[in-house]
Design a protein around this motif. Structure first.
Motif, short mmCIF file in Angstrom:
data_model
loop_
_atom_site.label_atom_id
_atom_site.label_comp_id
_atom_site.label_asym_id
_atom_site.label_seq_id
_atom_site.Cartn_x
_atom_site.Cartn_y
_atom_site.Cartn_z
N GLY A 91 0.83 -1.20 0.00
CA GLY A 91 0.00 0.00 0.00
C GLY A 91 0.86 1.24 0.00
N GLU A 92 0.27 2.35 0.48
CA GLU A 92 0.94 3.64 0.43
C GLU A 92 1.12 4.22 1.83
N PHE A 93 2.27 4.81 2.08
CA PHE A 93 2.51 5.59 3.28
C PHE A 93 2.20 7.04 2.90
N HIS A 94 2.00 7.89 3.87
CA HIS A 94 1.71 9.29 3.57
C HIS A 94 2.99 10.06 3.24
N MET A 95 2.85 11.17 2.56
CA MET A 95 3.97 12.05 2.25
C MET A 95 4.46 12.67 3.57
N HIS A 96 5.78 12.64 3.78
CA HIS A 96 6.35 13.17 5.01
C HIS A 96 7.82 13.50 4.81
N LYS A 97 8.44 14.08 5.82
CA LYS A 97 9.88 14.35 5.79
C LYS A 97 10.44 14.22 7.19
N VAL A 130 17.58 5.39 4.87
CA VAL A 130 17.93 4.45 3.82
C VAL A 130 16.83 3.40 3.69
N PHE A 131 16.45 3.10 2.44
CA PHE A 131 15.53 2.01 2.12
C PHE A 131 16.30 1.02 1.25
N TYR A 132 16.26 -0.26 1.59
CA TYR A 132 16.92 -1.30 0.80
C TYR A 132 15.93 -2.46 0.64
N VAL A 133 15.57 -2.78 -0.59
CA VAL A 133 14.55 -3.78 -0.88
C VAL A 133 15.14 -5.19 -0.86
N LEU A 134 14.61 -6.04 0.02
CA LEU A 134 14.99 -7.45 0.07
C LEU A 134 14.15 -8.29 -0.88
N ASP A 135 12.87 -7.93 -1.01
CA ASP A 135 11.96 -8.68 -1.88
C ASP A 135 10.82 -7.76 -2.30
N GLY A 136 10.36 -7.90 -3.51
CA GLY A 136 9.28 -7.07 -4.02
C GLY A 136 9.81 -5.86 -4.75
N GLU A 137 8.99 -4.81 -4.75
CA GLU A 137 9.34 -3.59 -5.47
C GLU A 137 8.78 -2.39 -4.70
N LEU A 138 9.60 -1.36 -4.56
CA LEU A 138 9.20 -0.18 -3.79
C LEU A 138 9.35 1.06 -4.65
N LEU A 139 8.30 1.86 -4.70
CA LEU A 139 8.36 3.15 -5.37
C LEU A 139 8.49 4.21 -4.28
N ILE A 140 9.48 5.08 -4.41
CA ILE A 140 9.63 6.21 -3.51
C ILE A 140 9.29 7.46 -4.31
N MET A 173 10.77 15.76 1.30
CA MET A 173 9.43 15.18 1.33
C MET A 173 9.46 13.90 0.50
N HIS A 174 8.88 12.81 1.07
CA HIS A 174 8.88 11.53 0.36
C HIS A 174 7.77 10.63 0.89
N ARG A 175 7.46 9.60 0.13
CA ARG A 175 6.55 8.56 0.59
C ARG A 175 6.83 7.28 -0.16
N PRO A 176 6.92 6.17 0.59
CA PRO A 176 7.08 4.86 -0.04
C PRO A 176 5.72 4.29 -0.44
N ILE A 177 5.72 3.60 -1.58
CA ILE A 177 4.52 2.93 -2.09
C ILE A 177 4.91 1.52 -2.53
N ALA A 178 4.15 0.54 -2.07
CA ALA A 178 4.38 -0.86 -2.46
C ALA A 178 3.08 -1.41 -3.03
N ASN A 179 3.06 -1.67 -4.32
CA ASN A 179 1.84 -2.19 -4.96
C ASN A 179 1.59 -3.65 -4.64
N THR A 180 2.65 -4.37 -4.27
CA THR A 180 2.52 -5.75 -3.81
C THR A 180 3.35 -5.87 -2.53
N LYS A 181 3.21 -6.97 -1.83
CA LYS A 181 3.96 -7.15 -0.58
C LYS A 181 5.46 -7.00 -0.86
N THR A 182 6.07 -6.09 -0.11
CA THR A 182 7.48 -5.76 -0.31
C THR A 182 8.20 -5.77 1.03
N ILE A 183 9.38 -6.36 1.05
CA ILE A 183 10.19 -6.47 2.27
C ILE A 183 11.37 -5.52 2.14
#
Length: 138
Positions: free
Chosen positions: A69-75, A82-92, A114-124
């Motif tokens: 799902g989506e997190f809210h925009m924040h800073k 740091v964000f590091y994807v172990l599995d899935g796909e993350l849009l920042i 300002m940023h927000r992470p979004i994961a359309n499928t389960k992401t680790i």
């Protein structure tokens, strides 16, 4: 919807974020010289947006995120993240552009951005942050 309040402890502030939309565990789950068992945490996670502090490293922490799902925009005014994807796909999404992260890719978001992470499928995701950071933003 995110509500911001001054002079509240972090636990209370987190509880006010969209009433249970995010499960943000700030407690340190593993002590020094204790094996960190990420697959066990992933297997037991039922939430769509879950964050667990794994361990402390000097004045920083290593966190595990299980996102869908989506997190809210924040800073974070004073903290890089740091964000590091172990599995899935993350849009920042950020004020500096959008970044699509695949498995084994990461990015460092500079403080004040300002940023927000979004994961359309389960992401680790593994995250490295200062220990006192407020995950919901400043």
């Amino acid at each position: 919807m995110v509500k911001y309040y001054c002079n509240l402890d972090e636990e209370r502030l987190i509880a006010m974020v969209d009433e249970n939309k995010y499960n943000l565990n700030m407690d340190i789950k593993y002590d020094y010289l204790e094996v960190i068992k990420v697959p066990e945490i992933i297997e037991n996670c039922k939430e769509k947006w879950f964050n667990q502090t794994l361990c402390k490293v000097n004045s920083s922490v290593l966190r595990l995120g299980i996102f869908e799902g989506e997190f809210h925009m924040h800073k974070h005014d004073n903290d890089d993240e740091v964000f590091y994807v172990l599995d899935g796909e993350l849009l920042i999404e950020s004020e500096k552009g959008s970044f699509k992260l695949a498995k084994n890719e990461g990015i460092c978001i500079p403080k004040g951005t300002m940023h927000r992470p979004i994961a359309n499928t389960k992401t680790i995701v593994l995250m490295i942050e200062n220990e006192g950071i407020k995950p919901i933003g400043d």
